[in-house]
Design a protein around this motif. Structure first.
Motif, PDB file in Angstrom:
ATOM      1  N   ARG A 121      67.230  10.040   6.839  1.00  0.00           N
ATOM      2  CA  ARG A 121      67.733  10.736   8.023  1.00  0.00           C
ATOM      3  C   ARG A 121      69.231  10.532   8.237  1.00  0.00           C
ATOM      4  O   ARG A 121      69.853  11.215   9.052  1.00  0.00           O
ATOM      5  CB  ARG A 121      66.966  10.281   9.265  1.00  0.00           C
ATOM      6  N   LEU A 122      69.833   9.572   7.536  1.00  0.00           N
ATOM      7  CA  LEU A 122      71.269   9.317   7.695  1.00  0.00           C
ATOM      8  C   LEU A 122      72.030  10.180   6.695  1.00  0.00           C
ATOM      9  O   LEU A 122      72.068   9.883   5.510  1.00  0.00           O
ATOM     10  CB  LEU A 122      71.589   7.844   7.455  1.00  0.00           C
ATOM     11  N   LYS A 123      72.645  11.235   7.173  1.00  0.00           N
ATOM     12  CA  LYS A 123      73.351  12.148   6.266  1.00  0.00           C
ATOM     13  C   LYS A 123      74.824  11.746   6.193  1.00  0.00           C
ATOM     14  O   LYS A 123      75.485  11.601   7.228  1.00  0.00           O
ATOM     15  CB  LYS A 123      73.264  13.578   6.796  1.00  0.00           C
ATOM     16  N   PRO A 124      75.349  11.599   4.966  1.00  0.00           N
ATOM     17  CA  PRO A 124      76.784  11.340   4.874  1.00  0.00           C
ATOM     18  C   PRO A 124      77.581  12.540   5.385  1.00  0.00           C
ATOM     19  O   PRO A 124      77.153  13.683   5.235  1.00  0.00           O
ATOM     20  CB  PRO A 124      77.014  11.113   3.383  1.00  0.00           C
TER      21      PRO A 124
END
Lengths: 257, 257
Positions: A121-124
């Motif tokens: 869920r952590l998008k760069p």
């Protein structure tokens, strides 16, 4: 290559002296012209100053050098770009929230094959290997500890193992903090020193500045500084061996592996 | 009550003039002594300056007033605390990542019953109603649009409906941006003005400063400023009616409901 600078202290301490040395490496005594950034924690909050311009000519860097922001945990970075363009979104440190804490990350080194790291869920936002590694690391942590952890030794052990996996992709020197702990991982270049009473003098390598820490401190102060290369030439810095992982807690080395 | 200030522009524009007026309200011409913050976007990256101290006496606020950081999207806030203590982690604006973009949020007003808002994986770090509302809003958005959206009208409509729900909890005036769009929602106090050629003069209400925008702009510039109360006394500001939601895109009003 980039340069890292971190601090962990038991009382809010300014980092002007060390930052002054580091900033000179941003295009003056060093080749790191592609931006710089610094994050100061204040309780659970933080403030970040960053600039994609060379630190030795940055107006904001001047402010940070002159304005003694006091903090118990600091993460700083100056950059010589290898992966990802020179832009604000690619400038370290990076900060994301996990478990209701802000985590701040800076990386020195270069990874290959990082594009396939699953960040969940952590998008760069930018396109550096570093930000992807950070998102992957937090995603791993959240998968392993979905709820805010109470067993911090287990968290540290898991972070160390995750860092080992990133090191398999290349050079991975890391600083990571939630404002309370400062976590460090070394592939090839990371040094640290803990200053405590009796305090002495120290002279910067990169600029003609000497400081008498006794005048700046109280007898109970414990301050650890972590840097890619030693910043002073008249103190004994510990060189971290390859694959070592350390955690500093309010100035004291509290965990290592 | 707090004061909000936002900007949306089609070319990178500095906000020194408007910020100078706003900062005077931080403890000088206004009662907002409990901190201030400002976020400037630069492409997909952003820089935030914030301070829990009054803006009219802040060294960092001085830097921001003197140093013309140019941006196409700005969110700023000065605070008079009602919910949550005076601390850095409670100081607006708040920034979190969603869909590979950094979203920045500031709120003016006061909510009740906000403690039960489900923020899902986004955990608040501080204890303000505002940060909880922001985390809830992003969590709603992520649940509705798990993947980065292409239909932005659908996103805007959904944000407007979510803001209607927050308004049921009290006073909810909002600024929200991803660096490209600036989204605004009004419960009772929000004004905006779009400046474009032919540019004229304007005088700040809060300080004896007049600016001739014609000298500062090119004929194609389009700059919208959004503020709790009008900042100038010789221009016509639009007062947003209760429940109105607007989206500005590079200076132009592009969506409203």
């Amino acid at each position: 290559m980039c340069e890292l600078l971190g601090m962990s202290a038991n009382v809010p301490t300014d980092i002007c002296f060390s930052f002054t040395g580091l900033m000179q490496r941003g295009g003056n005594t060093g080749p790191h012209r592609d931006g710089w950034g610094i994050t100061f924690y204040e309780g659970k909050g933080f403030r970040t100053f960053k600039d994609p311009n060379p630190s030795c000519r940055s107006r904001i860097a001047e402010l940070v050098q002159e304005y003694p922001i006091k903090s118990c945990a600091v993460i700083s970075h100056i950059r010589q770009a290898n992966r990802g363009g020179v832009s604000l979104e690619n400038t370290h440190p990076f900060t994301r929230e996990l478990w209701g804490r802000y985590w701040t990350f800076a990386h020195n080194g270069q990874l290959t094959g990082y594009e396939s790291l699953d960040t969940g869920r952590l998008k760069p936002v930018g396109d550096t290997d570093s930000e992807i590694a950070f998102c992957w690391l937090l995603n791993q942590l959240e998968a392993q500890f979905p709820e805010p952890p109470t067993d911090w030794e287990a968290v540290f052990s898991f972070v160390a193992q995750s860092c080992d996996r990133l090191k398999q992709l290349g050079v991975y020197n890391m600083l990571l903090s939630d404002g309370e702990y400062v976590l460090t991982y070394c592939t090839n270049n990371l040094h640290w020193i803990t200053r405590r009473a009796p305090f002495g003098q120290a002279s910067l390598i990169d600029e003609d500045v000497t400081i008498d820490f006794q005048k700046e401190t109280t007898p109970n102060d414990v301050v650890t500084v972590i840097a890619t290369q030693p910043l002073t030439n008249d103190e004994s810095w510990h060189k971290m061996p390859e694959g070592e992982f350390c955690v500093f807690h309010y100035g004291e080395l509290t965990y290592s592996r």
